[in-house]
Design a protein around this motif. Structure first.
Motif, short mmCIF file in Angstrom:
data_model
loop_
_atom_site.label_atom_id
_atom_site.label_comp_id
_atom_site.label_asym_id
_atom_site.label_seq_id
_atom_site.Cartn_x
_atom_site.Cartn_y
_atom_site.Cartn_z
N PRO A 263 0.82 -1.22 0.00
CA PRO A 263 0.00 0.00 0.00
C PRO A 263 0.85 1.27 0.00
O PRO A 263 0.46 2.28 -0.61
CB PRO A 263 -0.82 -0.12 1.29
N LYS A 264 2.00 1.23 0.68
CA LYS A 264 2.87 2.41 0.73
C LYS A 264 3.44 2.71 -0.66
O LYS A 264 3.53 3.88 -1.08
CB LYS A 264 4.01 2.18 1.72
N GLN B 148 2.09 1.89 -3.55
CA GLN B 148 0.98 2.38 -4.37
C GLN B 148 0.70 3.86 -4.10
O GLN B 148 0.51 4.65 -5.04
CB GLN B 148 -0.27 1.54 -4.08
N LYS B 149 0.69 4.22 -2.83
CA LYS B 149 0.41 5.62 -2.47
C LYS B 149 1.54 6.53 -2.94
O LYS B 149 1.28 7.62 -3.50
CB LYS B 149 0.23 5.73 -0.96
N ALA B 150 2.78 6.13 -2.72
CA ALA B 150 3.91 6.99 -3.09
C ALA B 150 4.00 7.20 -4.60
O ALA B 150 4.47 8.24 -5.06
CB ALA B 150 5.21 6.37 -2.57
N ASN C 2 1.41 7.24 -6.61
CA ASN C 2 0.12 7.71 -7.10
C ASN C 2 -0.57 6.62 -7.92
O ASN C 2 -1.18 6.89 -8.96
CB ASN C 2 0.27 8.99 -7.93
N GLU D 208 -3.05 3.21 -8.61
CA GLU D 208 -4.46 2.85 -8.39
C GLU D 208 -4.55 1.34 -8.20
O GLU D 208 -4.02 0.56 -9.00
CB GLU D 208 -5.30 3.27 -9.60
N GLY D 209 -5.19 0.94 -7.13
CA GLY D 209 -5.33 -0.49 -6.84
C GLY D 209 -6.64 -1.04 -7.34
O GLY D 209 -7.68 -0.40 -7.24
N TRP E 188 9.69 1.38 2.42
CA TRP E 188 9.64 0.63 1.16
C TRP E 188 10.79 1.00 0.23
O TRP E 188 11.16 0.24 -0.65
CB TRP E 188 8.31 0.89 0.46
#
Length: 837
Positions: free
Chosen positions: A163-164, A166-168, A170, A172-173, A500
């Motif tokens: 998740p980290k 993916q967020k860093a 930008n 999309e999951g 990460w």
């Protein structure tokens, strides 16, 4: 205590022996006297010398490992070599260099990573670096199937950092919410059985429950969920119960319809997979299935151990170097079909043994032709010539199990092609001799059978990524090891604090050696270690890994899932680790005749059956048909027909007794089997044209080899002389053949062997078998009955091989007694289908 008392001082007593002293027991009357000793010995677990020893051991192990790695690294640098981890490490170094980033970004547009859940920390760092260079990236994973922790993958790390990342970035999951493999009720079972357990591991509900299913149940399909209670007091008995149950259900295949192209059909053996926790269990269950004439597909290690591959490798080596007597002897050994000591052993001891060995290899001349014509062939062309023109493939087909043997030869050929590719990549010459040296260093894996009528047996780990219409889960009672000792990867950071961008930071190795040898229980340290924070963490990691492995197994099923359960008073430890919303076991195992099964509070349709052990049918080969459970299973004779296995013939009669001379004397009570081996080989190898001293020397050597001390070598020569004189007088126009090889088809079966002596005249064929039986006339009739079946088979084969109709006569030669017994059997020619002589 006596062993310990012999130690010069207490410091010489080993820690395992201290542990044994702490558990010492006596009789009811004496036991109180041992209490002071037990109390004193129990202090070993906190003894400062134990701590010093363990600390010294750990430091020594790590120092040795560091030196070994340095030496290994120096070796690679010296020779310009890298291994797989080096490739990852060096690639990471390149992808993180700022000066290369612009150039790499121009070349790498997109990065796609599959099976991300099986990523190691080093691979994670590599993937992150690649994704930062590329314009786009896609990461595909299913944390529920992260089962390769033993290979270095870290599911905890991946779960926390994904998740980290993916967020860093930008990103999309997306979650794939539709199942395209299994029937709806199997998907519902997986949702209810595993959902709460995976959510307790930190997975969101939407990622652990599948709400849509692409498939629908067909009208004639029974309930997909099944429980089989296996009866039997032992593991072997329960394996037999499972095998018998599978066989019975295959006999009623119409009851188990599977989907294929939108329609249903009866299921077949190839639709079934049985999953086991260990390779050993795979072997046990495969053996039980085989005993019920069920073919199995079991991937086995050791391709090079298969006899057909051994023969091919020996042929390759001999064609590459015809001075290789060992390769020639190996071919002669593998092609020998007789009982007892093979001829190649004696041939190898003779002067000029190489040519004598070559004479025992039927395809030697073909291989010589291949060798002469292979000067300019590539290794693959050379291997093809050896296998086909050289006669290897034809030879192994005669052994039976042709498809599987050809599959193994094809796997060997793939290795040869791999050698050529490797040489091309290294810009090195690929030669036949280089191929033989390269193959000697390889380890092969024998491929599983591809037969459609074979049941697949494999471990849960090997099942990942595969699917079958029916999956049977075993070993569900298997408990955790909960072993905090050994080597473990640790981190000084909590999982939520892992960076990460630097996943390898603050990770280290923890080694807890077990200092008490075979003393595993009741030594205090075992319990204290398991209850420690480190021990609890190890137990948690193992428990979560086991849940994922079980999930992988359960979700391999397309149409039917079977839980095969042994009788137990302790529950089913593996299943019990799946937790319900209330914290109890998610799966409540029903007993017969239940039709419902409660899973996390939800009722599911189930079929519950009890399977009892049964004696396997007595068959000598695998059956390819399946009989109804109310019928007698068909028994098929083996493809290979051994003349020595022929049944006795009580109708055999001796029609003529021919006296060759006085009974030969021997001293003591020698082993008559050994006498027979020595005499048999002399009669095969002897030539009356040899000088007398050479014949006596040969007889002496054979008697020595077989450990026969009570028989004179000159008498052995005498028995050969009078046998030859008898033949010359009885059949003056006959041609004598010794050790005549014969291959013959009888009623669809293949007879193969060697006949001791055959005399062929224009009108008849005489088959003679040498028997060193020393008994008198009163016992000769029993010998005639015992061996007449074998002789008759040989007679039929020889009659069929003859171009002209000839009478076949059968006889026993008793060289010790000095007689030939002519039998009155009648031989029919009509049974033969084809032959070689």
């Amino acid at each position: 205590m006596r062993e310990i008392a012999r130690a010069p001082k207490t410091a010489d007593i080993s820690w395992p022996n201290w542990a044994r002293l702490a558990k010492l027991k006596g009789t009811a009357a004496d036991d109180p006297h041992f209490e002071p000793l037990r109390k004193a010995a129990s202090a070993f677990a906190r003894h400062p010398r134990l701590i010093e020893n363990v600390e010294c051991y750990i430091k020594t192990i790590f120092a040795s490992a560091a030196e070994s790695l340095k030496a290994y690294d120096d070796h690679k640098r010296k020779w310009g070599l890298i291994d797989f981890v080096d490739q990852e490490r060096l690639a990471l170094g390149l992808f993180t260099r700022p000066d290369l980033a612009p150039s790499l970004s121009e070349r790498i547009e997109s990065v796609y990573i599959d099976e991300f859940q099986d990523t190691s920390p080093l691979q994670l760092a590599l993937f992150v670096a690649l994704s930062q260079i590329a314009q786009t990236s896609a990461w595909v994973d299913d944390p529920k199937q992260a089962i390769y922790g033993f290979r270095g993958a870290d599911p905890e790390l991946i779960t926390r950092v994904a998740p980290k990342i993916q967020k860093a970035m930008n990103g999309e999951g997306q979650t794939l919410g539709k199942n395209y493999r299994s029937r709806p009720r199997l998907v519902a079972f997986a949702n209810d059985a595993f959902g709460e357990t995976f959510m307790a591991m930190g997975r969101p509900e939407k990622s652990v429950r599948v709400e849509e299913v692409d498939r629908a149940d067909l009208p004639d399909q029974r309930t997909p969920l099944n429980v089989w209670h296996l009866q039997g007091a032992t593991i072997a008995a329960r394996a037999t119960a499972l095998a018998n149950g599978v066989k019975e259900r295959l006999a009623r295949a119409e009851e188990w319809r599977v989907a294929e192209n939108g329609k249903s059909r009866p299921f077949a053996p190839g639709d079934i997979a049985i999953l086991c926790a260990t390779n050993q269990r795979c072997l046990e269950i495969s053996g039980a299935l085989a005993s019920f004439s069920l073919k199995v597909a079991l991937e086995r290690g050791g391709l090079f151990g298969a006899p057909e591959v051994k023969l091919a490798l020996a042929a390759l080596r001999w064609c590459a170097d015809q001075r290789d007597t060992l390769a020639l002897a190996e071919m002669a050994h593998l092609l020998h079909a007789g009982d007892g000591q093979p001829e190649w052993f004696e041939a190898s001891l003779e002067d000029g043994g190489h040519e004598a060995l070559a004479a025992l290899v039927p395809m030697a001349e073909d291989l010589r032709v291949v060798a002469k014509a292979s000067v300019h062939k590539s290794p693959v062309e050379f291997a093809d010539a050896v296998l086909m023109a050289g006669g290897v493939a034809d030879a192994v087909r005669r052994w039976g199990d042709g498809p599987d043997r050809m599959l193994n030869l094809e796997a060997l050929r793939a290795l040869v092609a791999g050698y050529e590719d490797e040489c091309k990549q290294d810009r090195a010459p690929s030669t036949v001799t280089g191929l033989c040296a390269w193959l000697a260093e390889q380890e092969g894996k024998q491929p599983a059978s591809r037969a459609r009528d074979a049941i697949t047996i494999l471990t849960y780990h090997r099942a990942k990524g595969l699917e079958w219409p029916m999956v049977i889960l075993t070993d569900l009672e298997r408990g955790q090891r909960n072993n905090p000792f050994g080597l473990h990867v640790m981190s000084d950071r909590a999982a939520k604090d892992i960076d990460w961008r630097d996943p390898l930071a603050d990770r280290w190795l923890r080694l807890w050696p077990w200092p008490f040898g075979a003393q595993k229980k009741g030594v205090d340290l075992d319990v204290r270690a398991q209850n420690s924070p480190e021990g609890q963490e190890v137990a948690r990691i193992e428990r979560e890994e086991r849940a994922r492995v079980l999930y992988v197994g359960a979700t391999r099923a397309r149409d039917y899932l079977v839980l095969a359960l042994p009788p137990t008073n302790g529950g089913f430890a593996w299943l019990d680790e799946l937790k319900s919303a209330s914290g109890g076991s998610a799966v409540a195992i029903p007993n017969t005749p239940a039709t419902k099964m409660t899973i996390n509070g939800v009722e599911h349709d189930v079929r519950v059956e009890t399977l009892a052990p049964a004696d396997p049918p007595v068959v000598e080969t695998l059956s390819h048909d399946y009989a109804s459970s109310v019928e007698t299973a068909p028994v098929f004779e083996p493809l290979a027909l051994r003349p020595s296995d022929a049944a006795e013939d009580k109708t055999a009669r001796i029609v003529e007794e021919i006296d060759l001379g006085a009974r030969l004397p021997f001293a003591g009570t020698p082993d008559m089997a050994q006498v027979g081996e020595a005499v048999h080989r002399f009669l095969a190898a002897d030539d009356p044209a040899f000088p007398s001293d050479k014949r006596i020397a040969l007889a002496t050597r054979l008697l020595d080899v077989w450990g026969v001390a009570g028989l004179d070598a000159r008498d052995v020569v005498t028995m050969s002389d009078r046998f030859r004189a008898f033949i010359a007088k009885k059949w003056p126009d006959g041609v004598l053949r010794r050790e005549a090889p014969i291959t013959h088809r009888i009623d669809g079966r293949t007879l193969s062997g060697r006949i001791d002596a055959v005399i062929e005249t224009p009108a008849e064929i005489i088959v003679i078998d040498h028997k060193s039986f020393p008994g008198g006339r009163a016992q000769w009739q029993a010998q005639a009955e015992k061996y007449s079946g074998q002789l008759r088979l040989y007679g039929e084969a020889l009659q069929a091989a003859s171009d002209m109709p000839k009478q076949a006569r059968l006889a026993l030669h008793l060289p010790i007694s000095g007689h030939v017994l002519v039998l009155g059997n009648t031989v029919n020619r009509s049974r033969g289908e084809g032959q070689e002589m």
